[in-house]
Scaffold this motif. Structure first.
Motif, PDB file in Angstrom:
ATOM      1  N   ILE A  30       0.795  -0.323  -1.171  1.00 41.25           N
ATOM      2  CA  ILE A  30       0.429  -1.648  -0.649  1.00 41.25           C
ATOM      3  C   ILE A  30       0.953  -2.716  -1.623  1.00 41.25           C
ATOM      4  CG2 ILE A  30      -1.637  -0.786   0.555  1.00 41.25           C
ATOM      5  CD1 ILE A  30      -3.338  -1.987  -1.675  1.00 41.25           C
ATOM      6  N   GLU A  31       1.032  -3.966  -1.162  1.00 38.36           N
ATOM      7  CA  GLU A  31       1.531  -5.046  -2.009  1.00 38.36           C
ATOM      8  C   GLU A  31       0.620  -5.204  -3.234  1.00 38.36           C
ATOM      9  OE1 GLU A  31       0.438  -5.340   1.082  1.00 38.36           O
ATOM     10  OE2 GLU A  31       2.111  -5.906   2.375  1.00 38.36           O
ATOM     11  N   LYS A  35      -5.282  -7.677  -0.686  1.00 35.88           N
ATOM     12  CA  LYS A  35      -6.729  -7.535  -0.850  1.00 35.88           C
ATOM     13  C   LYS A  35      -7.178  -6.276  -0.107  1.00 35.88           C
ATOM     14  CE  LYS A  35      -7.739 -12.469  -1.096  1.00 35.88           C
ATOM     15  NZ  LYS A  35      -8.256 -13.631  -0.367  1.00 35.88           N
ATOM     16  N   VAL A  36      -8.037  -5.499  -0.754  1.00 34.50           N
ATOM     17  CA  VAL A  36      -8.582  -4.307  -0.110  1.00 34.50           C
ATOM     18  C   VAL A  36     -10.099  -4.421  -0.082  1.00 34.50           C
ATOM     19  CG1 VAL A  36      -8.716  -1.790  -0.127  1.00 34.50           C
ATOM     20  CG2 VAL A  36      -6.661  -2.933  -0.998  1.00 34.50           C
ATOM     21  N   PHE A  37     -10.692  -4.128   1.067  1.00 33.57           N
ATOM     22  CA  PHE A  37     -12.150  -4.230   1.221  1.00 33.57           C
ATOM     23  C   PHE A  37     -12.781  -2.917   1.677  1.00 33.57           C
ATOM     24  CE2 PHE A  37     -10.386  -8.434   2.198  1.00 33.57           C
ATOM     25  CZ  PHE A  37     -11.157  -9.268   1.404  1.00 33.57           C
ATOM     26  N   LEU A  64      -7.347   4.094   4.510  1.00 32.47           N
ATOM     27  CA  LEU A  64      -7.027   2.723   4.084  1.00 32.47           C
ATOM     28  C   LEU A  64      -6.154   2.163   5.203  1.00 32.47           C
ATOM     29  CD1 LEU A  64      -6.913   0.597   1.634  1.00 32.47           C
ATOM     30  CD2 LEU A  64      -4.751   1.655   1.081  1.00 32.47           C
ATOM     31  N   PHE A  65      -6.691   1.208   5.955  1.00 39.04           N
ATOM     32  CA  PHE A  65      -6.002   0.670   7.126  1.00 39.04           C
ATOM     33  C   PHE A  65      -5.540  -0.757   6.865  1.00 39.04           C
ATOM     34  CE2 PHE A  65      -8.957   3.864   8.661  1.00 39.04           C
ATOM     35  CZ  PHE A  65      -8.171   4.599   9.537  1.00 39.04           C
ATOM     36  N   LYS A  66      -4.354  -1.090   7.394  1.00 39.16           N
ATOM     37  CA  LYS A  66      -3.863  -2.458   7.260  1.00 39.16           C
ATOM     38  C   LYS A  66      -4.494  -3.305   8.360  1.00 39.16           C
ATOM     39  CE  LYS A  66       0.231  -5.223   6.579  1.00 39.16           C
ATOM     40  NZ  LYS A  66       1.642  -5.212   6.211  1.00 39.16           N
ATOM     41  N   GLU A  71      -3.920  -7.585   3.789  1.00 41.53           N
ATOM     42  CA  GLU A  71      -5.351  -7.306   3.828  1.00 41.53           C
ATOM     43  C   GLU A  71      -5.607  -5.922   4.419  1.00 41.53           C
ATOM     44  OE1 GLU A  71      -7.798 -10.673   5.064  1.00 41.53           O
ATOM     45  OE2 GLU A  71      -9.338  -9.221   5.640  1.00 41.53           O
ATOM     46  N   TYR A  72      -6.381  -5.115   3.685  1.00 47.38           N
ATOM     47  CA  TYR A  72      -6.633  -3.729   4.070  1.00 47.38           C
ATOM     48  C   TYR A  72      -8.132  -3.443   4.044  1.00 47.38           C
ATOM     49  CZ  TYR A  72      -1.649  -3.298   3.108  1.00 47.38           C
ATOM     50  OH  TYR A  72      -0.289  -3.461   3.131  1.00 47.38           O
ATOM     51  N   VAL A  73      -8.552  -2.461   4.850  1.00 44.69           N
ATOM     52  CA  VAL A  73      -9.957  -2.045   4.833  1.00 44.69           C
ATOM     53  C   VAL A  73     -10.070  -0.533   4.639  1.00 44.69           C
ATOM     54  CG1 VAL A  73     -10.872  -3.941   6.231  1.00 44.69           C
ATOM     55  CG2 VAL A  73     -10.018  -1.870   7.376  1.00 44.69           C
TER      56      VAL A  73
END
Ligand code: A2H
Length: 262
Positions: A30-31, A35-37, A64-66, A71-73
């Motif tokens: 990921i970049e 941001k990952v939540f 881990l989904f985009k 922004e990822y969750v």
């Protein structure tokens, strides 16, 4: 609540620092400025001031989904699929036809995330809180992620005490679990630390005492909702039955949460 789908508050807990093992896995996928939540689903948004950690099921598989640009969750695939149908991926513009079309970056068991430091919105622990393991998390409910409020949730309190007692066995650092537990809600029957009071009263010794824990959960929920008064936060002095929706709306407004149906 009751019949039909549950209306959960899905909270966004941003990753501040990955645990070492998962840091290696995420690296390059990921970049750097993404941001990952972690996204727990809760029925008690008014208790979010008291978050001390966030639980994942150690054996549950998470993705881990985009969600959108940068922004990822992190949730179960089942929850991501629900989220897609509720219009949360790419600003409502992306409806995958099958689960295989979900924008999945990587998968890992909950155990891989343990020790990750996250920011929990509204929590008095501004320094951040940790991802910890909870055996009783259900993969087929909510998002598979459970934020922890030991002052008001008997399940959370019992699990946290067990983690502190057997930190080595669980492979965690004791400090990750030893956060101060602040009183949030005053009740006539159990005082201002409802969950610890019920754990003591019902003589619950471990998270495996499931029958007593179910009883404690019912008692805590009913007492808190019908007789509790907020003693902290923006709606201090108001009954929980009124403050619950106000805190939820406030979290939606700041973008720290969104509605999620199961
Ligand atoms: B509650 P219902 Cl302070 N597995 O949030 C196990 N438990 C889960 C879960 C899952 N996959 N997803 C959500 N939950 C928990 C706060 C809270 C909650 C407090 C007190 C009671 C309480 C902080 N944890 O729940 O079966 C989440 O914990 C007891 C009702 O869908 C969520 O709200 O009714 C609640 O269970 C949802 O449970």
């Amino acid at each position: 609540e009751g019949i039909g789908p549950q209306e959960y508050t899905a909270l966004k807990l941003q990753v501040k620092e990955w645990a070492p093992e998962i840091a290696e896995i995420v690296k390059g996928k990921i970049e750097d400025d993404a941001k990952v939540f972690f996204v727990p689903a809760t029925l008690r948004p008014e208790t979010m001031y008291g978050q001390t950690n966030c639980f994942v099921g150690p054996k549950i598989k998470y993705g881990l989904f985009k969600l959108k640009e940068k922004e990822y969750v992190i949730v179960t695939k089942r929850a991501a699929w629900n989220m897609a149908f509720q219009g949360h991926f790419f600003e409502n513009g992306y409806f995958p036809k099958t689960q295989d079309e979900l924008p999945l970056v990587l998968e890992a068991p909950g155990s891989a995330f343990v020790g990750t430091l996250i920011n929990a919105p509204l929590s008095f622990h501004k320094e951040g809180v940790y991802i910890l393991p909870m055996e009783s998390v259900s993969a087929s409910k909510g998002t598979g992620v459970v934020t922890s409020v030991p002052s008001d949730s008997p399940d959370d309190y019992a699990t946290l005490m067990d983690l502190i007692k057997k930190a080595d066995y669980y492979g965690i650092k004791k400090e990750w679990a030893e956060k101060e537990i602040f009183p949030l809600i005053d009740t006539p029957t159990y005082g201002n630390l409802t969950a610890p009071a019920l754990i003591k009263q019902l003589k619950i010794n471990s998270p495996k005492d499931v029958t007593q824990l179910a009883e404690a959960k019912d008692l805590a929920y009913t007492e808190g909702f019908y007789k509790g008064t907020m003693i902290v936060g923006e709606f201090k002095g108001e009954p929980v039955s009124v403050a619950k929706d106000k805190v939820r709306q406030s979290l939606y407004q700041t973008g720290d949460a969104f509605p999620f149906a199961d």
